[in-house]
Design a protein around this motif. Sequence first.
Motif, PDB file in Angstrom:
ATOM      1  N   PRO A   1       0.840  -1.390  -0.080  1.00  0.00           N
ATOM      2  CA  PRO A   1       0.021  -0.075  -0.103  1.00  0.00           C
ATOM      3  C   PRO A   1       1.047   1.072   0.000  1.00  0.00           C
ATOM      4  O   PRO A   1       1.956   1.230   0.635  1.00  0.00           O
ATOM      5  CB  PRO A   1      -0.793  -0.257   1.377  1.00  0.00           C
ATOM      6  CG  PRO A   1      -0.473  -1.308   2.189  1.00  0.00           C
ATOM      7  CD  PRO A   1       0.515  -1.901   1.207  1.00  0.00           C
TER       8      PRO A   1
ATOM      9  N   LYS B   1     -10.697   2.195   0.300  1.00  0.00           N
ATOM     10  CA  LYS B   1      -9.574   2.799  -0.434  1.00  0.00           C
ATOM     11  C   LYS B   1      -8.510   1.760  -0.506  1.00  0.00           C
ATOM     12  O   LYS B   1      -8.052   1.364  -1.353  1.00  0.00           O
ATOM     13  CB  LYS B   1      -8.967   4.194   0.177  1.00  0.00           C
ATOM     14  CG  LYS B   1     -10.034   5.281  -0.112  1.00  0.00           C
ATOM     15  CD  LYS B   1      -9.394   6.523   0.266  1.00  0.00           C
ATOM     16  CE  LYS B   1     -10.453   7.575  -0.198  1.00  0.00           C
ATOM     17  NZ  LYS B   1      -9.826   9.145   0.297  1.00  0.00           N
ATOM     18  N   TYR B   2      -8.256   1.281   0.812  1.00  0.00           N
ATOM     19  CA  TYR B   2      -7.150   0.141   0.807  1.00  0.00           C
ATOM     20  C   TYR B   2      -7.607  -1.209  -0.142  1.00  0.00           C
ATOM     21  O   TYR B   2      -6.739  -1.510  -0.780  1.00  0.00           O
ATOM     22  CB  TYR B   2      -7.099  -0.333   2.281  1.00  0.00           C
ATOM     23  CG  TYR B   2      -5.997  -1.700   2.234  1.00  0.00           C
ATOM     24  CD1 TYR B   2      -4.689  -1.410   2.670  1.00  0.00           C
ATOM     25  CD2 TYR B   2      -6.457  -3.017   2.428  1.00  0.00           C
ATOM     26  CE1 TYR B   2      -3.809  -2.462   2.843  1.00  0.00           C
ATOM     27  CE2 TYR B   2      -5.583  -4.168   2.695  1.00  0.00           C
ATOM     28  CZ  TYR B   2      -4.382  -3.868   2.675  1.00  0.00           C
ATOM     29  OH  TYR B   2      -3.342  -4.895   3.075  1.00  0.00           O
TER      30      TYR B   2
ATOM     31  N   GLN C   1      -7.484  -0.101  -3.855  1.00  0.00           N
ATOM     32  CA  GLN C   1      -5.933  -0.102  -4.240  1.00  0.00           C
ATOM     33  C   GLN C   1      -5.511  -1.318  -4.404  1.00  0.00           C
ATOM     34  O   GLN C   1      -5.062  -1.708  -5.593  1.00  0.00           O
ATOM     35  CB  GLN C   1      -5.102   0.653  -3.387  1.00  0.00           C
ATOM     36  CG  GLN C   1      -3.663   0.867  -3.856  1.00  0.00           C
ATOM     37  CD  GLN C   1      -2.778   1.507  -2.648  1.00  0.00           C
ATOM     38  OE1 GLN C   1      -3.314   1.884  -1.770  1.00  0.00           O
ATOM     39  NE2 GLN C   1      -1.657   1.705  -3.164  1.00  0.00           N
ATOM     40  N   ARG C   2      -5.810  -2.175  -3.450  1.00  0.00           N
ATOM     41  CA  ARG C   2      -4.988  -3.598  -3.524  1.00  0.00           C
ATOM     42  C   ARG C   2      -5.788  -4.429  -4.660  1.00  0.00           C
ATOM     43  O   ARG C   2      -5.052  -5.246  -5.470  1.00  0.00           O
ATOM     44  CB  ARG C   2      -5.483  -4.427  -2.211  1.00  0.00           C
ATOM     45  CG  ARG C   2      -5.231  -5.965  -2.065  1.00  0.00           C
ATOM     46  CD  ARG C   2      -5.921  -6.322  -1.082  1.00  0.00           C
ATOM     47  NE  ARG C   2      -7.276  -6.652  -1.546  1.00  0.00           N
ATOM     48  CZ  ARG C   2      -8.473  -6.927  -0.814  1.00  0.00           C
ATOM     49  NH1 ARG C   2      -7.968  -7.236   0.394  1.00  0.00           N
ATOM     50  NH2 ARG C   2      -9.605  -6.991  -1.175  1.00  0.00           N
TER      51      ARG C   2
ATOM     52  N   LYS D   1      -7.180  -3.387  -7.403  1.00  0.00           N
ATOM     53  CA  LYS D   1      -6.771  -2.754  -8.561  1.00  0.00           C
ATOM     54  C   LYS D   1      -5.274  -3.096  -9.069  1.00  0.00           C
ATOM     55  O   LYS D   1      -4.830  -3.234 -10.462  1.00  0.00           O
ATOM     56  CB  LYS D   1      -6.930  -1.113  -8.611  1.00  0.00           C
ATOM     57  CG  LYS D   1      -6.342  -0.449  -9.917  1.00  0.00           C
ATOM     58  CD  LYS D   1      -6.583   0.942  -9.984  1.00  0.00           C
ATOM     59  CE  LYS D   1      -6.209   1.538 -11.031  1.00  0.00           C
ATOM     60  NZ  LYS D   1      -6.130   3.249 -10.867  1.00  0.00           N
ATOM     61  N   GLU D   2      -4.402  -2.912  -8.132  1.00  0.00           N
ATOM     62  CA  GLU D   2      -2.969  -3.480  -8.640  1.00  0.00           C
ATOM     63  C   GLU D   2      -2.644  -4.927  -8.558  1.00  0.00           C
ATOM     64  O   GLU D   2      -2.131  -5.403  -9.510  1.00  0.00           O
ATOM     65  CB  GLU D   2      -2.296  -2.970  -7.194  1.00  0.00           C
ATOM     66  CG  GLU D   2      -1.741  -1.487  -7.107  1.00  0.00           C
ATOM     67  CD  GLU D   2      -0.971  -1.041  -6.396  1.00  0.00           C
ATOM     68  OE1 GLU D   2      -0.217  -1.831  -5.587  1.00  0.00           O
ATOM     69  OE2 GLU D   2      -1.150   0.067  -5.760  1.00  0.00           O
TER      70      GLU D   2
END
Length: 70
Positions: free
Chosen positions: A29, A44-45, A48-49, A51-52
Amino acid sequence: MAMPRKLVWIENENLAGFGCSECNWLFKPSGAPVYESLDEMKQKYEGQRDKEFAAHVCVKHPRARRPKTE
């Protein structure tokens, strides 16, 4: 037929976090959330996780090969 990769929890003496079931990709992160509710930080975490994870390419994160033994 290749097995589909999965986002998995990885835990050992050096690490605890999310990674790929098929390669050495690990989620790292970026930065700490500031002035947000716990629900917003979690969303949000996870966003982001996810998506990556979806964007990573397994061949860029090969697993270490074990030496052959006789």
